[in-house]
Structure formats: C-alpha cells, structure tokens
Design an enzyme around this catalytic site. Structure first.
Site, PDB file in Angstrom:
ATOM      1  N   TYR A 155      35.132  34.064  45.499  1.00  0.00           N
ATOM      2  CA  TYR A 155      35.158  34.639  44.148  1.00  0.00           C
ATOM      3  C   TYR A 155      34.438  33.729  43.152  1.00  0.00           C
ATOM      4  O   TYR A 155      33.638  34.197  42.330  1.00  0.00           O
ATOM      5  CB  TYR A 155      36.608  34.864  43.728  1.00  0.00           C
ATOM      6  CG  TYR A 155      36.775  35.535  42.389  1.00  0.00           C
ATOM      7  CD1 TYR A 155      36.643  36.913  42.261  1.00  0.00           C
ATOM      8  CD2 TYR A 155      37.084  34.796  41.252  1.00  0.00           C
ATOM      9  CE1 TYR A 155      36.813  37.536  41.030  1.00  0.00           C
ATOM     10  CE2 TYR A 155      37.249  35.407  40.021  1.00  0.00           C
ATOM     11  CZ  TYR A 155      37.115  36.777  39.919  1.00  0.00           C
ATOM     12  OH  TYR A 155      37.269  37.387  38.697  1.00  0.00           O
ATOM     13  N   LYS A 159      31.128  34.627  40.863  1.00  0.00           N
ATOM     14  CA  LYS A 159      31.093  34.556  39.403  1.00  0.00           C
ATOM     15  C   LYS A 159      30.006  33.592  38.922  1.00  0.00           C
ATOM     16  O   LYS A 159      29.338  33.842  37.911  1.00  0.00           O
ATOM     17  CB  LYS A 159      32.459  34.131  38.857  1.00  0.00           C
ATOM     18  CG  LYS A 159      33.532  35.205  38.970  1.00  0.00           C
ATOM     19  CD  LYS A 159      33.165  36.452  38.179  1.00  0.00           C
ATOM     20  CE  LYS A 159      34.263  37.501  38.235  1.00  0.00           C
ATOM     21  NZ  LYS A 159      33.902  38.743  37.495  1.00  0.00           N
TER      22      LYS A 159
END
Length: 402
Positions: A155, A159
């Site tokens: 994740y 990002k």
C-alpha cells in the site's frame, strides 16, 4: 469548471469509506455523480443517497485495475450527464502483512488496484479534459505516500507511486499550458470499513494508527481540493507531522516505527482466520462510509480548517501586524508629546518666576551681609538671568519656525 450546470463528478471507490462520504458531500452540492466501484450493493445504496439529496447518480460496477472497464465507465458518464468536470481517484486495496509473507500475486493485486487504478482513471479523465482545456483530477493520497510504515509495503509503495506519477503529470500540464488541474490530498488515519475487509496476515484485527478521523473530514478536504487551485492538501496535524518528520529525521522514524508500528496497527482482538477479504472479489452487502472506530474518531480537523481559510488567516495576521505597528507609533508619538510638554514646562521661566527668585536672593542677602554672601547673590542672579535669556531665545525660534 463549468458552473452553468451541475458539476459532473466521477468517484472511484464510491461504494464505501472515504469514497462513499465523498459521494454524499458532492450530492449535497447537487452534482451528477458517476459511481465507480466493484460492489454493486454499495453502489446502489450510494445511488439512493444521492437521489435522496436531490442529485443524480449513475451506477457503474467497475474493476479499476482493468483500463478498458475504466474507459467504458468514463464514456458512460459523459453519455448520461455530459462532460466530466471532476474526477476523484479513491479506489484501493491493501494487505496487512510483513513483506516476506506476502505472495507475489497479492502484492501485484494491491498495486494494480491502488496504483494502476489511479493511472487508468487519470488517463480516462485527461483524454476528455485536455481537449476541452478544463477539469480537475483529485488523487486521494495518504501520509504514507511520504512516510512508509511496517506491514503495509504494498500500500505504501502504491501511494508513493501515485505521488510520483502525479507530480510528473503536473509538470506536463504546465508545459502544455493546460488549464486542467491535478491535485493530491494526503490523508491521515480514517475510520473506514477497510479494516474489516483488507487481507490480513497478522494475529490480531487491523486498526488505523491514531489519531483517527471520520470519513466526512476526508470528504470535506476532497471537495475543497476539487474546487480550489491547490497543488497538494494535507489533512490533519498527524499527516503534517509525519511528512515533516520524515524530511527532518527519517532514520529516527524508521527505528521508532519498527518498534511501535506492529502493535499500533492491531487491536487486542484476535483475527478470525476464516474472515473473507475483498482483495480479489467485492464482499456482499453495503458497508457504508464508517468503520468500527466511531468512538475514537474525530469529526473535525483544526489543521484542515486553517488550511482552507489560510488566505483569511494571513490577511488577519497582516491586519494585526499593522494595528500593532500603528499602536506602537501612536504610543511613541504620545510619549514624545508628553516629553516635549514636560521639557517646555521645565524650561519655561515667567516674569513672576524672575521676581520671586530675585526677592528670595535679596532676602537671603539682607540676613547675611558678608562679601561671600553678596558674591553668591550676584552669581546666583547671573545664572538665573542667563537661563531666562536662553529659554526666551528658544521660544522665539520656535515661534518663528511655526
């Protein structure tokens, strides 16, 4: 942005969490909204909320990791509502796990949804916005785009990648002198249902790292970013602290998060190993916007308010500085006037003063007839006369100048 008609907005990840709260926020503005996500149950519930608010919505079940599906969704929105004004990329997937325990296909899946989903959404938006030379793209980011934490390598990597490719696109838009605007909103920990549907390889249930904010705070920031020309927006003081901290002392944060990051992302409740995740398929039912942390979540961010109102705050600060400066100047002038008045009073010798001084000196001399006393009388009267003459001269000069 076209203001002669309702805004046409596309929101990916619209079925739940931040995306769902953002749908509600735009619906209050009367927007026509393209609802993009995999969960039909969540999308249908979102559509009902939009229509209850007096706006319009189009349900578009879409897997954003498939560029053809994303393109088809964009085409359907423009066919139904007209040109897209705002595109919000928010769809995400994640896995809570040490990196060494993540399967390659799991890491790829998180990357395809969370990173490439933004890429494909941005492509679809720019294909339409650039020829019209207008429109806004909002990338829903995270403090983790700057400050990675343990157990979320996939994740955090996604990002960070979103931030990198967004900065590159922004440069290209400047080169082309395009009026299309692209912005990124960096979020704090938010109380969303994702902590009950992400893949989890840890022994306890996932939780956001406090402080936690309600999804409505995130939605407010997204709407504000979509309607203001801000390059990037930080939400929550914790986001600001994380970003600044990693710029100032990244090594210290590495060690600190290595020590605390495992525990802070898990509750004390053991995880159900048979729990399903939405990594590969959407879960049934409507999950809504909120997660299970309502009792811990804040529904207001003073930092966000200050950011949204920074122009007024700067104006107020400037006005305050001016008022302080004026007050200091007036006080200085008053002190000067009091000083001059007192000095003039001290220097002013009237005729009655002269008579009184002469009388005093003569009275003293009549009581003491020695030569020394007479000499003192003469010198005293001389000094007094000289003071009187110089004072009169100064007063005459002032009168002449005025």
């Amino acid at each position: 942005m076209n203001t002669s008609k309702p805004e046409v907005v596309v929101i990916t990840g619209a079925s739940a969490g931040i995306g769902r709260a953002t749908v509600r926020a735009f619906a209050k503005r009367g927007a026509y909204i393209g609802l993009v996500a995999r969960s039909r149950d969540g999308l249908e519930a979102a559509r009902q909320e939009v229509e209850a608010a007096g706006a319009k919505a189009l349900v578009l079940p879409t897997d954003v990791s498939d560029p053809e599906q994303v393109e088809a969704a964009a085409a359907a929105v423009e066919k139904e509502f007209g040109p897209i004004d705002i595109w919000v990329n928010d769809a995400m997937a994640s896995i809570l796990s040490p990196f060494t325990e993540i399967k390659p296909e799991e890491f790829r899946r998180v990357t395809e949804v969370t990173y490439l989903g933004y890429v494909y959404g941005t492509m679809a938006a720019l294909r339409r916005m650039k020829p019209r030379d207008r429109g806004t793209i909002v990338q829903v980011g995270s403090a983790l785009a700057y400050r990675s934490i343990p157990l979320q390598s996939a994740y955090c990597g996604a990002k960070s990648a979103i931030r990198g490719f967004t900065d590159s696109i922004r440069c290209e838009l400047h080169h082309d002198r395009s009026n299309v605007h692209i912005t990124m909103v960096q979020m704090p920990a938010v109380n969303t249902p994702q902590f009950d549907w992400i893949e989890n390889n840890m022994p306890h249930k996932p939780q956001p790292v406090p402080p936690i904010f309600q999804p409505e705070v995130a939605a407010e920031a997204i709407v504000w970013a979509a309607t203001h020309k801000r390059r990037e927006l930080y939400v929550g003081s914790s986001t600001v602290e994380a970003i600044l901290g990693t710029k100032v002392a990244p090594g210290i944060l590495d060690r600190y998060l290595g020590k605390t990051g495992y525990k802070s992302q898990q509750t004390e409740q053991p995880e159900n190993k048979n729990r399903l995740s939405n990594l590969w398929e959407p879960l049934p039912g409507d999950r809504g916007a909120h997660g299970r942390f309502d009792d811990q979540a804040q529904d207001y961010s003073a930092q966000l308010w200050a950011t949204e109102n920074q122009d007024w705050l700067i104006l107020g600060l400037g006005a305050g500085v001016v008022l302080v400066a004026v007050g200091a100047y007036l006080n200085h002038q008053a002190q000067q006037e009091r000083y001059v008045a007192q000095k003039d009073e001290d220097d002013r010798i009237s005729e009655s003063d002269i008579r009184a001084e002469v009388a005093r000196q003569l009275h003293q001399s009549t009581n003491r007839s020695s030569k020394l006393d007479k000499w003192n009388l003469l010198t005293g009267l001389t000094r007094f006369a000289w003071k009187a003459l110089t004072t009169e001269s100064k007063n005459n000069q002032k009168a002449t100048q005025s």
